[in-house]
Design an enzyme around this catalytic site. Sequence first.
Site, mmCIF file in Angstrom:
data_model
loop_
_atom_site.group_PDB
_atom_site.id
_atom_site.type_symbol
_atom_site.label_atom_id
_atom_site.label_comp_id
_atom_site.label_asym_id
_atom_site.label_seq_id
_atom_site.Cartn_x
_atom_site.Cartn_y
_atom_site.Cartn_z
ATOM 1 N N HIS A 63 -3.514 0.397 5.888
ATOM 2 C CA HIS A 63 -4.470 0.516 7.056
ATOM 3 C C HIS A 63 -5.666 -0.128 6.733
ATOM 4 C CE1 HIS A 63 -1.018 2.619 8.644
ATOM 5 N NE2 HIS A 63 -0.855 3.230 7.533
ATOM 6 N N GLU B 264 -6.575 8.354 7.430
ATOM 7 C CA GLU B 264 -5.591 7.705 6.199
ATOM 8 C C GLU B 264 -6.159 6.330 5.464
ATOM 9 O OE1 GLU B 264 -2.050 6.471 7.679
ATOM 10 O OE2 GLU B 264 -1.037 5.836 5.794
ATOM 11 N N HIS C 123 -0.237 5.191 0.888
ATOM 12 C CA HIS C 123 -0.244 5.653 2.188
ATOM 13 C C HIS C 123 -0.552 7.238 2.246
ATOM 14 C CE1 HIS C 123 0.716 2.228 4.859
ATOM 15 N NE2 HIS C 123 0.950 1.620 3.508
ATOM 16 N N GLU D 223 3.558 7.594 -0.281
ATOM 17 C CA GLU D 223 3.237 8.546 0.918
ATOM 18 C C GLU D 223 2.794 9.904 0.305
ATOM 19 O OE1 GLU D 223 2.904 8.051 3.992
ATOM 20 O OE2 GLU D 223 4.434 6.347 4.719
HETATM 21 ZN ZN ZN Z 1 0.452 4.614 6.500
#
Ligand code: ZN
Length: 232
Positions: A10, A24, A79, A145
Amino acid sequence: MKKIFLDKGHGGSDPGAVANGLKEKDLTHRIVEYAMDYLQANYTGFAMRTSRKGDETLTLEQRAKMANDWGADVFISAHINAGKGTGFETYVHPNASQRSIALQNVLHGEILAAMRQFGNVVDRGKKRANYAVLRETKMPAVLTENLFIDSNDAKLLKNEAFLKAVGEAHARGIAKLLGLPQKAKPTPSQPQQQKSSDGKLYRVQVGAFSDRKNAERLAEELKKKGYPSIIV
Ligand SMILES: [Zn+2]
């Protein structure tokens, strides 16, 4: 010279998941910066790039293209999860190469172990998904993640030491896969001045200063770290 591409998930107009006062895009920035600092401090024989130095907006295709055009040897995209779950998981593409799977294995192990030094972190497993950055990149690629932003996990994500440990674990995993040589570091158990087998004495100079104050400051610093030091 190995080429490491680190993608900060992002950024810019796309904050990623937002919850508990966290974004995030900020967390992925922190994690990747810590990874890069650790690589720089501890290893040689590589070059590295990141998808964004600051808070730029990038499409997924742009990220993959940057790594492809550069000819990166590995691509890692960091992420933070969302959906009120808990724990850590990693992804490779469904048609992942053996090398991608090897990268996933080593990263998954390193990062999970680092996270568990901060508490009981759930292992959600090594997964596969048709994510654009995994599909479009031509080199071994893994997406991590790193816990959930919108659950109790946020407590850990608010801990800077945790983000640092997670970033450093990314770095160690990459270095392991690529077999990067470690930088030689003097430690107090290996004195800087040592007699060799032929009786010669080798000295190491650590700094030269025009201002004596600066020399004294460094000598003080070295003494604190357990190295005998003199000013000449
Ligand atoms: Zn993400």
